[in-house]
Design a protein around this motif. Sequence first.
Motif, PDB file in Angstrom:
ATOM      1  N   ALA A   1      30.017  43.609   4.264  1.00 49.70           N
ATOM      2  CA  ALA A   1      29.623  45.212   4.782  1.00 49.70           C
ATOM      3  C   ALA A   1      29.675  44.704   6.475  1.00 49.70           C
ATOM      4  O   ALA A   1      29.618  46.384   6.610  1.00 49.70           O
ATOM      5  N   PHE A   2      29.290  43.948   6.747  1.00 47.01           N
ATOM      6  CA  PHE A   2      29.153  43.957   7.843  1.00 47.01           C
ATOM      7  C   PHE A   2      30.136  43.436   8.763  1.00 47.01           C
ATOM      8  O   PHE A   2      29.368  42.855  10.312  1.00 47.01           O
ATOM      9  N   SER A   3      31.149  42.967   9.070  1.00 48.72           N
ATOM     10  CA  SER A   3      32.438  42.248   9.669  1.00 48.72           C
ATOM     11  C   SER A   3      32.056  42.891  10.812  1.00 48.72           C
ATOM     12  O   SER A   3      32.223  42.498  12.109  1.00 48.72           O
ATOM     13  N   TYR A   4      32.635  44.319  11.584  1.00 47.91           N
ATOM     14  CA  TYR A   4      32.417  45.344  12.635  1.00 47.91           C
ATOM     15  C   TYR A   4      30.855  44.548  13.243  1.00 47.91           C
ATOM     16  O   TYR A   4      31.648  44.777  14.252  1.00 47.91           O
ATOM     17  N   LEU A   5      29.838  45.108  12.583  1.00 52.58           N
ATOM     18  CA  LEU A   5      28.475  45.072  13.994  1.00 52.58           C
ATOM     19  C   LEU A   5      28.514  43.788  13.600  1.00 52.58           C
ATOM     20  O   LEU A   5      27.982  43.643  15.374  1.00 52.58           O
ATOM     21  N   ASN A   6      28.897  42.534  13.172  1.00 51.23           N
ATOM     22  CA  ASN A   6      28.388  41.265  12.850  1.00 51.23           C
ATOM     23  C   ASN A   6      29.414  40.697  14.412  1.00 51.23           C
ATOM     24  O   ASN A   6      29.401  40.132  15.409  1.00 51.23           O
ATOM     25  N   SER A   7      31.121  40.667  14.505  1.00 50.43           N
ATOM     26  CA  SER A   7      31.445  40.592  15.542  1.00 50.43           C
ATOM     27  C   SER A   7      31.368  41.231  16.682  1.00 50.43           C
ATOM     28  O   SER A   7      32.080  40.595  17.585  1.00 50.43           O
ATOM     29  N   HIS A   8      31.094  42.259  16.786  1.00 47.34           N
ATOM     30  CA  HIS A   8      30.913  43.067  18.121  1.00 47.34           C
ATOM     31  C   HIS A   8      29.280  42.918  18.526  1.00 47.34           C
ATOM     32  O   HIS A   8      29.140  44.086  19.367  1.00 47.34           O
ATOM     33  N   GLY A   9      28.632  42.263  18.364  1.00 52.09           N
ATOM     34  CA  GLY A   9      27.281  41.784  18.283  1.00 52.09           C
ATOM     35  C   GLY A   9      27.575  40.754  19.537  1.00 52.09           C
ATOM     36  O   GLY A   9      27.772  40.727  20.429  1.00 52.09           O
ATOM     37  N   SER A  10      26.038  40.035  19.276  1.00 52.50           N
ATOM     38  CA  SER A  10      25.536  38.947  20.405  1.00 52.50           C
ATOM     39  C   SER A  10      26.197  37.899  20.088  1.00 52.50           C
ATOM     40  O   SER A  10      27.017  37.073  21.207  1.00 52.50           O
ATOM     41  N   LEU A  11      27.493  37.863  19.505  1.00 48.62           N
ATOM     42  CA  LEU A  11      28.029  36.648  19.628  1.00 48.62           C
ATOM     43  C   LEU A  11      29.523  37.305  19.907  1.00 48.62           C
ATOM     44  O   LEU A  11      30.332  36.035  20.589  1.00 48.62           O
ATOM     45  N   ASP A  12      29.241  38.012  20.561  1.00 53.22           N
ATOM     46  CA  ASP A  12      30.620  39.133  21.193  1.00 53.22           C
ATOM     47  C   ASP A  12      30.069  39.060  23.357  1.00 53.22           C
ATOM     48  O   ASP A  12      30.918  39.450  23.955  1.00 53.22           O
ATOM     49  N   LEU A  13      28.861  37.969  24.161  1.00 56.01           N
ATOM     50  CA  LEU A  13      28.960  38.132  24.807  1.00 56.01           C
ATOM     51  C   LEU A  13      29.774  36.829  25.742  1.00 56.01           C
ATOM     52  O   LEU A  13      29.744  37.676  26.812  1.00 56.01           O
ATOM     53  N   GLU A  14      30.705  36.424  25.117  1.00 53.47           N
ATOM     54  CA  GLU A  14      31.867  35.671  25.695  1.00 53.47           C
ATOM     55  C   GLU A  14      32.218  36.702  26.459  1.00 53.47           C
ATOM     56  O   GLU A  14      33.646  37.317  27.926  1.00 53.47           O
TER      57      GLU A  14
END
Length: 217
Positions: A161-174
């Motif tokens: 239920a969290f693919s959108y939030l997780n993919s656009h969170g702190s992992l998106d720093l690059e």
Amino acid sequence: MSFFQQLQDQTAAERETLFAAPIIQQALAGKVALPSYVAFLTEAYHHVSHTVPLLMACGARLPARLEWLRGAIAEYIDEEYGHQEWILNDLAACGADPEAVRRSQPALPTELMLAYVYDRIARHNPVSFFGMVNVLEGTSIALATRAAGTIRSSLGLPPEAFSYLNSHGSLDLEHMDFFATLMNRLDEDDDRAAVVHTARVVYRLYGDIFRSLPLAA
């Protein structure tokens, strides 16, 4: 000081106003209700589904002097294409009907934010689009991963239920580093002013989307 840092400094007040939205504070405190999260994903679907069309509109109107930026837009399109489908998958994992969301109309604040950015691209300066990028990516990095963790803990939802939030969170720093590099190559005052102005307005409009969401009791 780099233009990217100037952009952050010149939009700080608007950013703080967005972060103060009650629904964001509830989410970070683990007090969000399932209808609130579903409503958030629904509006996210509507604006994310316009990411690629907005990129295309921007790229089509860029002048020849910004050909290097058009190349970056091609990279963005390849990266962003289809992300709205991830949101529909998240909605299904929440027990919502993704096809009903696909057929639905966006809430008025979402529609106004999209209309504003399309208008800035068409009638003012296509580089304005990157003001919206600054808001959405910056907000996601600052809040998405933290919010995903607290919402999952409080609602007991599955990771799916969290693919959108997780993919656009702190992992998106690059991704944000790439954006900063692009902004620092802008050397025309009009382009820089267009990005700052659009970011300020979109912070307010994006905040209106959050303020339109139902709060937990």
